[in-house]
Design a protein around this motif. Structure first.
Motif, PDB file in Angstrom:
ATOM      1  N   ALA A 143      -9.578   4.735  -5.785  1.00 49.37           N
ATOM      2  CA  ALA A 143      -9.631   5.609  -4.617  1.00 49.37           C
ATOM      3  C   ALA A 143     -10.941   6.376  -4.466  1.00 49.37           C
ATOM      4  N   LEU A 144     -11.662   6.584  -5.554  1.00 47.33           N
ATOM      5  CA  LEU A 144     -12.893   7.377  -5.500  1.00 47.33           C
ATOM      6  C   LEU A 144     -14.114   6.465  -5.617  1.00 47.33           C
ATOM      7  N   ASP A 154      -6.014   1.911  -8.443  1.00 45.99           N
ATOM      8  CA  ASP A 154      -6.176   2.448  -7.085  1.00 45.99           C
ATOM      9  C   ASP A 154      -7.616   2.449  -6.570  1.00 45.99           C
ATOM     10  N   SER A 198       0.833  -1.204   0.000  1.00 46.24           N
ATOM     11  CA  SER A 198       0.000   0.000   0.000  1.00 46.24           C
ATOM     12  C   SER A 198       0.870   1.258   0.000  1.00 46.24           C
ATOM     13  N   ASN A 229     -10.771   5.236 -10.398  1.00 42.77           N
ATOM     14  CA  ASN A 229      -9.329   5.385 -10.208  1.00 42.77           C
ATOM     15  C   ASN A 229      -8.912   6.859 -10.251  1.00 42.77           C
ATOM     16  N   LEU A 230      -8.227   7.310  -9.223  1.00 45.20           N
ATOM     17  CA  LEU A 230      -7.837   8.709  -9.100  1.00 45.20           C
ATOM     18  C   LEU A 230      -6.512   9.024  -9.787  1.00 45.20           C
ATOM     19  N   LEU A 275      -0.044   5.646   0.573  1.00 48.15           N
ATOM     20  CA  LEU A 275      -0.999   6.754   0.697  1.00 48.15           C
ATOM     21  C   LEU A 275      -2.430   6.228   0.587  1.00 48.15           C
ATOM     22  N   PHE A 276      -3.193   6.650  -0.440  1.00 49.16           N
ATOM     23  CA  PHE A 276      -4.594   6.229  -0.568  1.00 49.16           C
ATOM     24  C   PHE A 276      -4.755   4.970  -1.413  1.00 49.16           C
ATOM     25  N   VAL A 277      -3.639   4.357  -1.812  1.00 43.31           N
ATOM     26  CA  VAL A 277      -3.684   3.159  -2.661  1.00 43.31           C
ATOM     27  C   VAL A 277      -3.482   1.910  -1.799  1.00 43.31           C
ATOM     28  N   PRO A 278      -4.489   1.041  -1.695  1.00 47.34           N
ATOM     29  CA  PRO A 278      -4.363  -0.146  -0.843  1.00 47.34           C
ATOM     30  C   PRO A 278      -3.455  -1.235  -1.419  1.00 47.34           C
TER      31      PRO A 278
END
Length: 218
Positions: free
Chosen positions: A145-146, A143, A132, A150-151, A134-137
């Protein structure tokens, strides 16, 4: 078949990038930071090549503007074959052929082997699996993320737009071409691993900062 051939041709670059990535993983223990460092390292190594490519882009852009200005100034009464020959005369005077416009993408072409090698590094390497950042698991997956959207591809495309706007601030035609390329790349990378998109995004940031610095110098 094409991808297999590319992988064989790019094997030396792929191998070097994988070894550097492994080294950064050992030193930092952060997969995301290792991707960022690999991208920065590759861009620094490619700086001399980029400078030559940018110089070529500038020469071609200036020549195209001169030719375009003279072609637009041709007698409006010229049509058909007469206008064609008049345009050819302008082209010959400047040693120009329309195919030279491809040279406006010299920077991309110069970096293409490294950028393509990154595709193989991050699409096939198990080094990013389950890691992982930051906001990427999971850097080995898109990602999402939203809420499943994908962000990172949006961030990468936004940076490319800014880069094109700075690099071709005085050439609308070249700027439009790069916008089209940016949209095409967005479609290409949207479903690719987040590690690859992160790598390309950092490369774009590096290029953007370099163009900003060059613009201030000029």
């Amino acid at each position: 078949m094409i991808w297999s051939t590319l992988e064989i041709l790019l094997f030396p670059i792929i191998w070097i990038m994988e070894r550097i990535l492994e080294l950064y993983l050992q030193l930092s223990s952060s997969a995301g930071l290792s991707v960022v460092l690999l991208s920065i390292t590759a861009m620094i190594v490619c700086v001399p090549l980029q400078r030559r490519a940018r110089a070529m882009e500038a020469r071609i852009s200036a020549r195209m503007q001169q030719v375009g200005k003279q072609v637009r100034a041709l007698d409006a009464g010229l049509t058909g074959e007469a206008r064609f020959h008049a345009t050819e005369t302008v082209y010959k005077a400047h040693g120009y052929h329309p195919i030279q416009s491809i040279g406006q993408g010299a920077t991309i072409f110069a970096l293409l082997p490294v950028l393509l090698s990154a595709v193989f590094v991050f699409s096939e390497s198990p080094l990013m699996a389950g890691k992982s950042f930051l906001f990427v698991p999971d850097l080995s997956e898109p990602d999402g993320a939203l809420g499943g959207i994908n962000l990172l591809p949006f961030i990468m495309t936004g940076i490319t737009f800014v880069d094109a706007a700075m690099r071709f601030r005085n050439d609308k035609g070249a700027r439009l071409k790069f916008y089209i390329v940016a949209v095409a790349l967005f479609a290409l990378v949207y479903s690719m691993p987040a590690s690859l998109v992160l790598y390309w995004s950092v490369s774009n940031v590096f290029s953007c900062l370099s163009n900003f610095r060059q613009g201030k110098k000029n």
